[in-house]
Design a protein around this motif. Structure first.
Motif, mmCIF file in Angstrom:
data_model
loop_
_atom_site.group_PDB
_atom_site.id
_atom_site.type_symbol
_atom_site.label_atom_id
_atom_site.label_comp_id
_atom_site.label_asym_id
_atom_site.label_seq_id
_atom_site.Cartn_x
_atom_site.Cartn_y
_atom_site.Cartn_z
ATOM 1 N N THR A 23 16.575 -9.273 24.045
ATOM 2 C CA THR A 23 16.600 -9.091 25.490
ATOM 3 C C THR A 23 17.472 -10.168 26.124
ATOM 4 O O THR A 23 17.833 -11.151 25.483
ATOM 5 N N GLN A 24 17.778 -9.947 27.393
ATOM 6 C CA GLN A 24 18.587 -10.889 28.153
ATOM 7 C C GLN A 24 17.979 -10.986 29.554
ATOM 8 O O GLN A 24 17.636 -9.958 30.147
ATOM 9 N N CYS B 112 11.878 -2.694 28.526
ATOM 10 C CA CYS B 112 11.702 -3.566 27.353
ATOM 11 C C CYS B 112 10.592 -3.045 26.443
ATOM 12 O O CYS B 112 10.726 -3.074 25.217
ATOM 13 N N ASP C 105 22.306 2.506 23.173
ATOM 14 C CA ASP C 105 22.862 1.150 23.193
ATOM 15 C C ASP C 105 23.992 1.017 24.210
ATOM 16 O O ASP C 105 24.095 0.002 24.906
ATOM 17 N N LEU D 165 22.366 0.739 27.640
ATOM 18 C CA LEU D 165 21.751 -0.576 27.825
ATOM 19 C C LEU D 165 22.810 -1.656 28.061
ATOM 20 O O LEU D 165 22.638 -2.531 28.913
ATOM 21 N N ARG D 166 23.921 -1.575 27.322
ATOM 22 C CA ARG D 166 25.016 -2.538 27.518
ATOM 23 C C ARG D 166 25.644 -2.372 28.910
ATOM 24 O O ARG D 166 25.977 -3.357 29.584
ATOM 25 N N ASN E 274 24.147 -1.272 31.577
ATOM 26 C CA ASN E 274 23.177 -1.808 32.527
ATOM 27 C C ASN E 274 23.338 -3.327 32.646
ATOM 28 O O ASN E 274 23.401 -3.872 33.752
ATOM 29 N N VAL E 275 23.427 -4.019 31.524
ATOM 30 C CA VAL E 275 23.629 -5.475 31.525
ATOM 31 C C VAL E 275 24.949 -5.817 32.209
ATOM 32 O O VAL E 275 25.023 -6.737 33.025
ATOM 33 N N ARG E 276 25.981 -5.062 31.902
ATOM 34 C CA ARG E 276 27.307 -5.303 32.483
ATOM 35 C C ARG E 276 27.264 -5.205 34.008
ATOM 36 O O ARG E 276 27.829 -6.045 34.716
ATOM 37 N N LYS F 209 25.108 -8.193 35.532
ATOM 38 C CA LYS F 209 25.846 -9.463 35.465
ATOM 39 C C LYS F 209 27.006 -9.476 36.458
ATOM 40 O O LYS F 209 27.245 -10.475 37.141
ATOM 41 N N THR G 47 14.581 -9.145 33.039
ATOM 42 C CA THR G 47 14.766 -9.174 31.603
ATOM 43 C C THR G 47 14.957 -7.743 31.114
ATOM 44 O O THR G 47 14.112 -6.883 31.377
ATOM 45 N N SER H 196 19.123 -5.891 25.360
ATOM 46 C CA SER H 196 20.536 -6.182 25.231
ATOM 47 C C SER H 196 20.954 -5.976 23.774
ATOM 48 O O SER H 196 20.865 -6.895 22.966
#
Length: 181
Positions: free
Chosen positions: A3-4, A28, A146, A149-150, A152-154, A157, A177, A180
């Motif tokens: 996770t991140q 999560c 995946d 999810l990537r 979403n993080v992008r 951020k 959280t 990731s």
């Protein structure tokens, strides 16, 4: 899955921020199960990304004194008068005002693809993406999960780095959280 944690300093509507934290927690928990809930993970990632993008529009419409960094006052004033409710419309506003351009040339297409997959919550509807099978167990694969999810993080951020609220409001940031891959 690792996770991140991302301090989302761009959120203006704190209840939406609370709900993003809650849904990220659910995401999560789903990720802990491996591939079983790929479709649900993609739906959650899409909902979180949509809410995050909406926060920029919300701030443009409601924070006319504070403004929104990296959006001109002229564009902010135009966005202020728009009715934007659906993921597609949110993406279109982001594109029209070049809000996500620095996130990469592919960002709008990637978000549109995520939106199409996310719309697959309606079982009777086909995903309108070329090459995606009608069989959901074949459409929601580990690589697709995946990717979502990537993305979403992008998005989280990028918004944090480029659209943070003023530093004196940092104590109101929501730490989210997310899985990731």
């Amino acid at each position: 899955m690792k996770t991140q944690t991302i301090s989302c300093r761009f959120i203006g509507d704190f209840k939406v921020g609370d709900n993003m934290v809650y849904n990220a927690g659910l995401l999560c928990k789903l990720a802990e199960s491996g591939s079983t809930f790929n479709k649900l993970m993609l739906l959650q990632a899409g909902a979180i990304a949509e809410a995050a993008l909406w926060e920029i529009i919300y701030r443009a419409q409601n924070f006319n004194r504070e403004g929104v960094p990296n959006i001109s006052e002229e564009d902010r004033a135009e966005i202020e008068g728009k009715k934007v409710e659906r993921f597609k419309a949110i993406i279109d506003v982001m594109k029209k005002y070049k809000i996500l351009d620095k996130a990469g040339a592919d960002i709008y297409d990637e978000l549109d693809k995520l939106r199409e997959y996310r719309n697959k919550v309606h079982i009777q509807l086909d995903v309108k993406l070329e090459g995606v099978p009608r069989d959901e167990d074949k459409a929601f694969t580990d690589p697709v999960r995946d990717w979502a999810l990537r993305l979403n993080v992008r998005v989280l951020k990028f918004l944090t780095e480029n659209f943070a609220r003023p530093a004196d409001l940092a104590q109101f940031a929501h730490s989210i959280t997310v899985p990731s891959p």
